[in-house]
Every structure is written in C-alpha cells, then in structure tokens.
Scaffold this motif. Structure first.
Motif, PDB file in Angstrom:
ATOM      1  N   THR A 187       0.570  -1.440   0.006  1.00  0.00           N
ATOM      2  CA  THR A 187      -0.225   0.192   0.000  1.00  0.00           C
ATOM      3  C   THR A 187       1.101   0.715   0.099  1.00  0.00           C
ATOM      4  O   THR A 187       1.509   1.119   0.558  1.00  0.00           O
ATOM      5  CB  THR A 187      -0.638  -0.057   1.183  1.00  0.00           C
ATOM      6  OG1 THR A 187      -1.842  -1.266   0.917  1.00  0.00           O
ATOM      7  CG2 THR A 187      -1.825   1.542   1.115  1.00  0.00           C
ATOM      8  N   GLY A 198      -5.706   5.493   0.044  1.00  0.00           N
ATOM      9  CA  GLY A 198      -4.074   4.443   0.075  1.00  0.00           C
ATOM     10  C   GLY A 198      -4.327   4.127  -1.707  1.00  0.00           C
ATOM     11  O   GLY A 198      -5.782   3.589  -1.912  1.00  0.00           O
ATOM     12  N   ASN A 214      -3.635   0.158  -3.489  1.00  0.00           N
ATOM     13  CA  ASN A 214      -3.759  -0.659  -3.318  1.00  0.00           C
ATOM     14  C   ASN A 214      -3.034  -1.986  -3.611  1.00  0.00           C
ATOM     15  O   ASN A 214      -3.723  -1.752  -5.056  1.00  0.00           O
ATOM     16  CB  ASN A 214      -4.686  -1.951  -2.186  1.00  0.00           C
ATOM     17  CG  ASN A 214      -4.629  -0.897  -0.704  1.00  0.00           C
ATOM     18  OD1 ASN A 214      -3.845  -0.949   0.443  1.00  0.00           O
ATOM     19  ND2 ASN A 214      -6.083  -0.103  -1.179  1.00  0.00           N
ATOM     20  N   ASN A 267      -1.581  -6.109  -4.221  1.00  0.00           N
ATOM     21  CA  ASN A 267      -2.476  -7.519  -3.827  1.00  0.00           C
ATOM     22  C   ASN A 267      -2.238  -8.349  -5.122  1.00  0.00           C
ATOM     23  O   ASN A 267      -2.024  -8.153  -5.944  1.00  0.00           O
ATOM     24  CB  ASN A 267      -3.796  -7.777  -3.039  1.00  0.00           C
ATOM     25  CG  ASN A 267      -4.627  -7.649  -3.965  1.00  0.00           C
ATOM     26  OD1 ASN A 267      -5.284  -7.122  -3.891  1.00  0.00           O
ATOM     27  ND2 ASN A 267      -4.607  -8.656  -4.190  1.00  0.00           N
ATOM     28  N   SER A 283      -8.256   3.023  -1.453  1.00  0.00           N
ATOM     29  CA  SER A 283      -8.699   2.347  -0.024  1.00  0.00           C
ATOM     30  C   SER A 283      -9.235   3.609   0.793  1.00  0.00           C
ATOM     31  O   SER A 283      -7.920   4.360   0.420  1.00  0.00           O
ATOM     32  CB  SER A 283      -8.332   1.371   0.835  1.00  0.00           C
ATOM     33  OG  SER A 283      -7.179   1.246   1.291  1.00  0.00           O
TER      34      SER A 283
END
Length: 207
Positions: free
Chosen positions: A146, A162, A164, A166, A195
């Motif tokens: 992040t 943020g 992000n 993944n 987010s």
C-alpha cells in the motif's frame, strides 16, 4: 514558590504523531458498484465489490510501525437475474509501515504485508435450461503493498487514503455441481484498488 509545569509536546509541530511507543488501530476499505445494459439483447449486468481491512500495530521507532493486518474482499457479477461470477478472498499476515514525514499534520506512507490467503470463486451459467456452476477454492501465499497518505486530526485520529496492490499465488481445487471433479491448478491472482478509512493513535500510557 514557582511551580513547574510540564510542556505539552503533542501540539509541537516538530513532534510526529507516529512516534515510538504509540499504537495505531483502524479500519479501512472500499465499496463499488456498477451496471451495464445491452439494448439489443435486453440483457443487464450488475457488479458489486467491497473490501474491508482491519490492522493494528505498535511504533518500534518514530515513523516505523510493526503489527498485524487482515482483510476480506468480495465481488460478484449478475446478469439477467443469474449470478455468473462470485469471488471471495481472505488474507492475514504481519504488516510493516513506514511514514516518510515527521510532520504533525500527516505523512505519505508505505506498507508491506506478507501472509496467507484463502480464496474461493464460482462461475455459473444456464445451458439448455440447466444451471451449471464451477467452483475453485484453496489457499496460498501472498503480498499486499500500500502507498498512501495519512492526514492526522488533533494528534489522535488518522484519515488514510491508499492505493493497494495485492498478489496471491494459489493452489485451487476445481469442482462442478454436475459432480465432476476437475482436479487442481495453480493460479496467480493480483489486483489494484483504492481504499480509505480512519485509524486511532493511542499512547502506551493512559491519557
């Protein structure tokens, strides 16, 4: 007799709110929804997605935080009242965060969390008036990275925004509602998302 008073450093511009010994705990996430309609075939699809992350940690040094993170993510797409795709994931692992600035009003931050992921998805469609559904489920290893900005309110509350990214490496078992065992396979799953959320900054000693 002169009485000594203790200076309140929490309002000092030179003191970072992300200081050694403090705890930070909070909830972040996102939610999204959309729809499309094909005017020629009169079919309509609706998509929904949400993600919730809970994390907590302690500052071992000024602006360096170590802790634990867990998140859950779900998305689904429905077309003409038939659910065609649903996916769910759960991730948990240790988390390290570095806040780049010592300013009292906030800082850019970077965080990295390696951990274990559980994943499940199902895809369904109607073929010759028969609903066929395939399910993939399993687990594996992953990373969550992040990059964001934390805006601090009164040295106690942090509002985070943020970006992000993944990535998970998963071993999934494949099944069908027809009773057919489709075996297993390896998958690499990754996504990019935004987010936002609030976190609380607590001192190691009571107020």
């Amino acid at each position: 007799m002169a009485q000594e008073t203790e200076k309140d450093t929490t309002k000092n511009e030179s003191v970072t709110p992300f200081r050694k010994g403090r705890w930070i705990t909070g909830l972040t996430g996102f939610i999204g929804s959309g729809s499309t309609e094909n005017t020629n075939t009169k079919t309509k699809s609706i998509s929904n997605q949400y993600r919730i992350e809970l994390n907590t940690g302690k500052f071992i040094k000024d602006r360096i935080n170590l802790g634990l993170s867990a998140n859950m993510e779900r998305s689904n797409i429905e077309e003409s009242d038939v659910e065609v795709l649903t996916s769910e994931s759960f991730f948990i692992g240790p988390k390290g965060t570095y806040y780049a600035s010592g300013s009292s009003i906030g800082s850019i931050f970077f965080s990295l969390s390696p951990g274990y992921a559980l994943y499940r998805d199902k895809a369904g469609s109607v073929v010759d008036n028969v609903y066929i559904e395939n399910v993939n489920k399993g687990g594996g290893f992953g990373f969550l990275f992040t990059f964001g900005f934390a805006y601090v309110i009164d040295d106690r509350v942090s509002f985070d925004l943020g970006l992000n990214y993944n990535v998970y490496w998963l071993n999934l078992d494949q099944e069908s509602n027809t009773g057919q065992d489709l075996g297993s396979d390896s998958y690499e799953l990754s996504n990019l998302s935004f987010s936002f959320g609030f976190k609380i900054l607590l001192d190691s000693k009571p107020l």
